[in-house]
Design an enzyme around this catalytic site. Structure first.
Site: not given
Ligand SMILES: Cc1cc2nc3c(=O)[nH]c(=O)nc-3n(C[C@H](O)[C@H](O)[C@H](O)COP(=O)(O)OP(=O)(O)OC[C@H]3O[C@@H](n4cnc5c(N)ncnc54)[C@H](O)[C@@H]3O)c2cc1C
Length: 410
Positions: A135, A138, A164, A273, A368
């Protein structure tokens, strides 16, 4: 049948062309665009079918464990993801997760771990998952809090993982946890956690716009034998990044597959179309859009297969894979949006192929490594390369000066 002329590019060998052709026939016969079964059951079924079809052997490495080759053939991996994504997002997901979830075992597992986990992954008898995100960790994965404390010949795992994929249906999770006090990416270790391990709880199933099994997991005093450790202690971050280096390129390939399907749908629509007394495709505005879509797809595919080819040559692909993932996912989003627009109202009708693609593509720009993370990886990589070349040029210049000064330092 989509345009397969890209297979003539010099990145590919004959075996890749044969693979693409065989998979295309298999996918046309086996994959319907939508599934009536529950998402969990549809996914389990797809894993079994992909296993019995012989496709999952490309998701792992090691002929002794049922793989197609000893090393993962990245170009084959990408061709498979592109083809599956063009037919069915869920089939691509099922295939991709078998690879991502077991990739660290292919790359870093012991003989015993490979025997136990890779063989059933390749046959479709076992479902894999990759548990890195938390949480509060990411994009900044190194901020993870989940911890594994060594007690004698076992570890005690406590913490939480979220988002996950395959969470709830996986048979095992390759999981990353903090094992020492070191800050950031140091002090993280990889483990293989069997789904039946006491203390592992599926805390929440997460529903997303393109449905697939996804969960938040809790770990309460889970006992893991030392033999479940994957790779060296405190080297888990490197394990995670090496795994992502392989599979990030394949995310780009999936995006290319989604985009190719959208272009195919758009072409069919535009040439059939009627409006204002002619076909939609007869308008120059439409032609300009189609030209942009096709060119974007080729540019994305070139970057994708360059990265795959580079990895298959044993080269470092961190920057090339990031370029491919960023370009392919961002381009596919634009291509699919343009296709929806060409369909008009019909484009937003539920389960219309372009509507489905519109939902399928969105998460690829986030997981990823979000696009912004790829930008940072690319920029850091090229700055490092620039500094290294400046340094080596400086050294060459220094050597030249020494020569000019008759061997004395000038
Ligand atoms: C459908 C789905 C499947 C997934 N499957 C897996 C899995 O199998 N295993 C696993 O471990 N994880 C998985 N994830 C998690 C995924 O890897 C994370 O959601 C992702 O790394 C982004 O982390 P967060 O959601 O915490 O967003 P945050 O880290 O809060 O980031 C939010 C946003 O901030 C922006 N951001 C990030 N870094 C920067 C920066 N340095 N500067 C400016 N902007 C930035 C980006 O636009 C990002 O989208 C999955 C996610 C989804 C949506």
């Amino acid at each position: 049948m989509a345009d397969s002329s890209f297979l003539d590019w010099p990145f590919f060998e004959e075996r890749h062309r044969k693979l693409a052709k065989d998979l295309e026939s298999w996918a046309s016969a086996h994959l319907a665009a939508s599934h009536d079964a529950s998402i969990d059951e549809a996914c389990r079924q797809l894993v079994r079918e992909l296993g019995s079809g012989g496709w999952l052997k490309y998701a792992i490495g090691g002929i002794a464990y049922g793989a197609a080759a000893d090393n993962i053939d990245t170009r084959a991996l990408c061709i498979i993801r592109e083809t599956l994504a063009r037919h069915s997002g869920l089939a691509d997901f099922a295939f991709a997760m078998q690879g991502l979830g077991s990739g660290a075992i292919t790359l870093f597992g012991t003989e015993a771990q490979k025997q136990k986990y890779l063989t059933p992954v390749a046959s479709g008898a076992s479902i894999a998952a990759f548990a890195l995100s938390e949480p509060e960790a990411g994009s900044d994965a190194a901020a993870m809090q989940c911890e594994a404390t060594q007690r004698g010949d076992s570890y005690e795992l406590n913490g939480e993982k979220t988002f996950i994929s395959n969470g709830g249906i996986a048979d095992f999770y390759v999981l990353f946890a903090r094992t020492s006090e070191s800050e950031g990416s140091r002090g993280i270790t990889a483990f293989i956690v069997d789904a039946k391990t006491p203390g592992l709880e599926i805390a929440e199933r997460i529903q997303v716009m393109a449905p697939h099994p996804l969960a938040r997991l809790n770990f309460n005093n889970c006992r893991l034998a030392v033999s479940q450790r994957l790779g060296e202690p405190d080297q888990g971050f490197k394990v995670a990044m090496a795994t992502l280096d392989v599979f990030r390129t394949s995310v780009a390939a999936a995006a290319v597959g989604f985009a190719r399907r959208a272009l195919e749908e758009a072409l069919r629509r535009a040439t059939s179309r009627k409006m204002f007394g002619q076909m939609l495709a007869d308008f120059q505005l439409t032609q300009a859009k189609l030209a942009e879509m096709a060119t974007g797809i080729d540019a994305a595919a070139l970057l994708t297969y360059r990265a795959a080819w580079l990895r298959d040559q044993g080269q470092n692909v961190t920057v090339a894979a990031a370029m491919a993932k960023m370009t392919a996912t961002e381009t596919a989003q634009k291509v699919i949006d343009a296709a929806v627009q060409m369909f008009g109202g019909q484009g937003v009708v539920s389960e219309e192929p372009v509507e489905r693609l519109y939902r399928e593509i969105r998460p690829l720009r986030i997981y990823e490594g979000a696009t912004e993370v790829q930008q940072l990886i690319i920029a850091r990589g090229i700055i490092k390369r620039f500094k290294e070349s400046e340094l080596s040029q400086g050294q060459v210049k220094g050597t030249e000066m020494t020569h000019l000064a008759g061997g004395r330092k000038a």
